[in-house]
Scaffold this motif. Structure first.
Motif, PDB file in Angstrom:
ATOM      1  N   ARG A   1       2.967  12.659   5.208  1.00 25.25           N
ATOM      2  CA  ARG A   1       3.856  12.389   4.022  1.00 25.25           C
ATOM      3  C   ARG A   1       3.235  11.432   3.184  1.00 25.25           C
ATOM      4  O   ARG A   1       3.048  11.457   1.820  1.00 25.25           O
ATOM      5  CB  ARG A   1       5.314  12.200   4.421  1.00 25.25           C
ATOM      6  CG  ARG A   1       6.344  12.510   2.959  1.00 25.25           C
ATOM      7  CD  ARG A   1       7.554  12.456   3.539  1.00 25.25           C
ATOM      8  NE  ARG A   1       8.028  13.610   4.465  1.00 25.25           N
ATOM      9  CZ  ARG A   1       8.098  13.550   5.535  1.00 25.25           C
ATOM     10  NH1 ARG A   1       8.296  11.980   6.179  1.00 25.25           N
ATOM     11  NH2 ARG A   1       8.587  14.269   6.296  1.00 25.25           N
ATOM     12  N   GLN A   2       3.074  10.026   3.592  1.00 23.86           N
ATOM     13  CA  GLN A   2       2.432   8.888   2.862  1.00 23.86           C
ATOM     14  C   GLN A   2       1.182   9.125   2.495  1.00 23.86           C
ATOM     15  O   GLN A   2       0.869   8.807   1.320  1.00 23.86           O
ATOM     16  CB  GLN A   2       2.637   7.764   3.859  1.00 23.86           C
ATOM     17  CG  GLN A   2       4.031   7.241   4.040  1.00 23.86           C
ATOM     18  CD  GLN A   2       3.981   6.116   5.031  1.00 23.86           C
ATOM     19  OE1 GLN A   2       3.115   5.794   5.611  1.00 23.86           O
ATOM     20  NE2 GLN A   2       5.067   5.392   5.162  1.00 23.86           N
TER      21      GLN A   2
ATOM     22  N   ARG B   1       1.598  11.590  -0.576  1.00 30.25           N
ATOM     23  CA  ARG B   1       2.109  10.775  -1.841  1.00 30.25           C
ATOM     24  C   ARG B   1       0.862   9.810  -2.325  1.00 30.25           C
ATOM     25  O   ARG B   1       0.898   9.601  -3.385  1.00 30.25           O
ATOM     26  CB  ARG B   1       3.059   9.788  -1.391  1.00 30.25           C
ATOM     27  CG  ARG B   1       4.752  10.775  -0.919  1.00 30.25           C
ATOM     28  CD  ARG B   1       5.470   9.884  -0.458  1.00 30.25           C
ATOM     29  NE  ARG B   1       5.926   8.789  -1.410  1.00 30.25           N
ATOM     30  CZ  ARG B   1       6.777   7.584  -1.205  1.00 30.25           C
ATOM     31  NH1 ARG B   1       6.768   7.398   0.228  1.00 30.25           N
ATOM     32  NH2 ARG B   1       6.707   6.700  -2.071  1.00 30.25           N
TER      33      ARG B   1
ATOM     34  N   LEU C   1      -1.278  11.824  -4.314  1.00 31.95           N
ATOM     35  CA  LEU C   1      -0.910  12.356  -5.709  1.00 31.95           C
ATOM     36  C   LEU C   1      -0.806  11.044  -6.684  1.00 31.95           C
ATOM     37  O   LEU C   1      -1.029  11.144  -7.837  1.00 31.95           O
ATOM     38  CB  LEU C   1       0.536  12.765  -5.321  1.00 31.95           C
ATOM     39  CG  LEU C   1       0.755  14.069  -4.892  1.00 31.95           C
ATOM     40  CD1 LEU C   1       2.308  14.394  -4.533  1.00 31.95           C
ATOM     41  CD2 LEU C   1       0.249  15.258  -5.786  1.00 31.95           C
ATOM     42  N   ALA C   2      -0.541   9.904  -6.078  1.00 34.14           N
ATOM     43  CA  ALA C   2      -0.446   8.724  -6.992  1.00 34.14           C
ATOM     44  C   ALA C   2      -1.574   8.452  -7.671  1.00 34.14           C
ATOM     45  O   ALA C   2      -1.884   8.035  -8.522  1.00 34.14           O
ATOM     46  CB  ALA C   2       0.126   7.576  -6.118  1.00 34.14           C
TER      47      ALA C   2
ATOM     48  N   GLU D   1      -6.368  14.340   1.478  1.00 33.69           N
ATOM     49  CA  GLU D   1      -5.468  14.216   2.864  1.00 33.69           C
ATOM     50  C   GLU D   1      -5.910  14.519   3.914  1.00 33.69           C
ATOM     51  O   GLU D   1      -5.845  13.591   5.020  1.00 33.69           O
ATOM     52  CB  GLU D   1      -4.177  14.925   2.490  1.00 33.69           C
ATOM     53  CG  GLU D   1      -3.301  14.643   1.605  1.00 33.69           C
ATOM     54  CD  GLU D   1      -3.358  15.287   0.192  1.00 33.69           C
ATOM     55  OE1 GLU D   1      -2.438  15.441  -0.591  1.00 33.69           O
ATOM     56  OE2 GLU D   1      -4.546  15.484  -0.305  1.00 33.69           O
TER      57      GLU D   1
ATOM     58  N   VAL E   1       3.532   3.124  -2.678  1.00 35.33           N
ATOM     59  CA  VAL E   1       3.815   4.051  -1.822  1.00 35.33           C
ATOM     60  C   VAL E   1       4.122   3.682  -0.651  1.00 35.33           C
ATOM     61  O   VAL E   1       5.464   3.976  -0.090  1.00 35.33           O
ATOM     62  CB  VAL E   1       2.522   5.054  -1.677  1.00 35.33           C
ATOM     63  CG1 VAL E   1       2.797   6.069  -0.486  1.00 35.33           C
ATOM     64  CG2 VAL E   1       1.988   5.968  -2.863  1.00 35.33           C
TER      65      VAL E   1
END
Length: 339
Positions: free
Chosen positions: A262-263, A266, A269-270, A279, A336
Motif C-alpha cells: 500500500r505504501q 501511494r 502515485l505521489a 510498484e 507518504v
C-alpha cells in the motif's frame, strides 16, 4: 581468465554496489542503469560482482548456456549438446556489448565457415546467447544505435532471441541482467529502454581527499601485483558471495506485507510514475534487500532504502518543479511514510 578488481575493495559508491547486489539476488528486477562521470568504477563494480556469483550448471556442449533443469524445447536444435544429461559447471557469463557491434554480432547469424566448407546452414550464436543466465554490460549505452536498442527491447520483453534471416529460423532463451552505464552529458537514454531497467543509480567523482587517495592507492596496488591484491581481499569477497547465495535461498520465503504494498502504491502515485512497473520494482527490490539483511519480511526501512534507485528514472518531467528526481522522491517518502 582475466583477474577482476575485488568487489569488496571498491571505495565508496555505496548506492551502486547495493543496486548490483539487489539485482544479483533477484534478476527479475530488470537490471541496473548507472549514470555518472567517467572513471568512477562503473564497469569495475559490475565485473567484480559477476565474478563472485556461484557457478551455474549448464548442459555440456550447449552454446546457449541452457539450464539442465529447463525444458529441452527451450534450446535451439543445433545448440551443440549431444546428451542433456551431461552437465558442467561454468562461471556466470559476463558479456560486453560494444557500441560498434553489428546486428549479426548481437543476435547471431549464419555460420559462414560451415556454409562455405560443408554447404550446411548453421547458426553462429551472438552476444545475447553468450549472456544468457549472466550479465550483459553496455558501456555508454546512451550512445547505442537505435536499431540495436530495438533488438534489446524485444529480447528483454520476451526473454528469448528470435533470428529469422538467410534461411535460418532460430529461437533460443536469452535472459540476462543488463547493466548499462553512461554519462548524461553525452545524451539521454531512450525512455523505452530506460524503463526496462529495474534500478537506476547515479555515481559521482568523490570530492573527499582521503577517499580519492584511498581509491588511487588501491588501484595502484592492484596494478602492481594483481594476485596479491586479490588474495588480500579474498576473505571479504567470499563473505559477499555467501551473503548473495544465502539471500537467493531466503528470497522465496521473504514476505511483503500488504501495508508495504500500500505504501509503495501511494509513493508511486505521489511521484507520478506511469504504469505499475514502479510498484513491481519497489516490491522486488525491497524484498531482495530484506533477504540480504536476513529479515523475514519487508519493512519501511527496506522500502525507503530502495525507493530512489527504483523510481528516479520513472518520474514524469514537471516544468514547474526544477528539483532533481532524487529530491522529489525523498520529499514524497517523507509525506507518504509519515501519513
Amino acid at each position: 581468465m582475466a583477474v577482476c578488481f575485488p568487489f569488496s575493495a571498491i571505495v565508496g559508491q555505496d548506492e551502486m554496489k547495493l543496486a548490483l547486489l539487489i539485482a544479483a539476488v533477484d534478476p527479475a528486477i530488470g537490471g541496473v542503469m548507472v549514470f555518472g562521470d567517467r572513471g568512477t568504477g562503473k564497469s569495475t563494480a559490475a565485473r567484480a560482482l559477476a565474478s563472485l556469483l556461484p557457478a551455474i550448471r549448464t548442459v555440456a556442449g550447449c552454446r546457449f548456456n541452457c539450464d539442465p533443469a529447463s525444458d529441452a524445447a527451450g534450446c535451439a536444435p543445433d545448440c551443440g549438446a549431444t546428451d542433456r544429461r551431461a552437465t558442467v559447471k561454468c562461471p556466470v557469463p559476463f558479456v560486453d556489448l560494444p557500441l560498434g557491434a553489428t546486428e549479426d554480432r548481437v543476435v547471431g547469424a549464419l555460420d559462414i565457415e560451415r556454409a562455405l566448407n560443408r554447404g550446411e546452414k548453421a547458426f553462429e550464436p551472438g552476444l545475447l546467447a553468450r549472456a544468457h543466465r549472466g550479465f550483459l554490460y553496455i558501456d555508454e549505452i546512451n550512445l547505442l544505435e537505435d536499431h540495436i536498442v530495438d533488438l534489446l527491447l524485444d529480447v528483454a520483453q520476451s526473454g528469448e532471441n528470435i533470428v529469422e534471416r538467410e534461411g535460418l529460423s532460430i529461437r533460443h532463451p536469452a535472459r540476462f541482467v543488463i547493466v548499462g552505464s553512461g554519462n548524461p552529458e553525452e545524451g539521454e537514454l531512450r525512455p523505452q529502454l530506460l524503463d526496462r531497467f529495474g534500478l537506476s543509480v547515479e555515481v559521482k567523482t568523490p570530492t573527499d581527499i582521503a577517499e580519492r587517495i584511498e581509491v588511487v592507492r588501491r588501484r595502484d596496488a592492484f596494478e602492481q601485483d594483481r594476485p596479491a591484491f586479490v588474495q588480500a581481499h579474498a576473505a571479504e569477497d567470499q563473505k559477499v558471495a555467501k551473503r548473495i547465495e544465502a539471500a537467493r535461498k531466503r528470497l522465496p520465503s521473504t514476505e511483503v506485507p500488504d501495508d508495504i504494498l500500500r505504501q509503495a502504491a501511494r509513493l508511486c502515485l505521489a511521484v507520478g510514475t506511469d504504469g505499475l512497473r514502479g510498484e513491481l520494482t519497489l516490491m522486488r527490490a525491497a524484498r531482495a534487500l530484506a533477504a540480504l539483511e536476513r529479515k523475514p519480511a519487508v519493512s519501511e526501512t527496506q522500502l525507503r532504502s530502495v525507493a530512489t534507485m527504483a523510481l528516479r528514472h520513472r518520474l514524469r518531467r514537471n516544468p514547474l518543479d526544477e528539483t532533481g528526481s532524487s529530491v522529489r522522491i525523498e520529499r514524497a517518502l517523507a509525506d507518504v511514510l509519515a501519513a
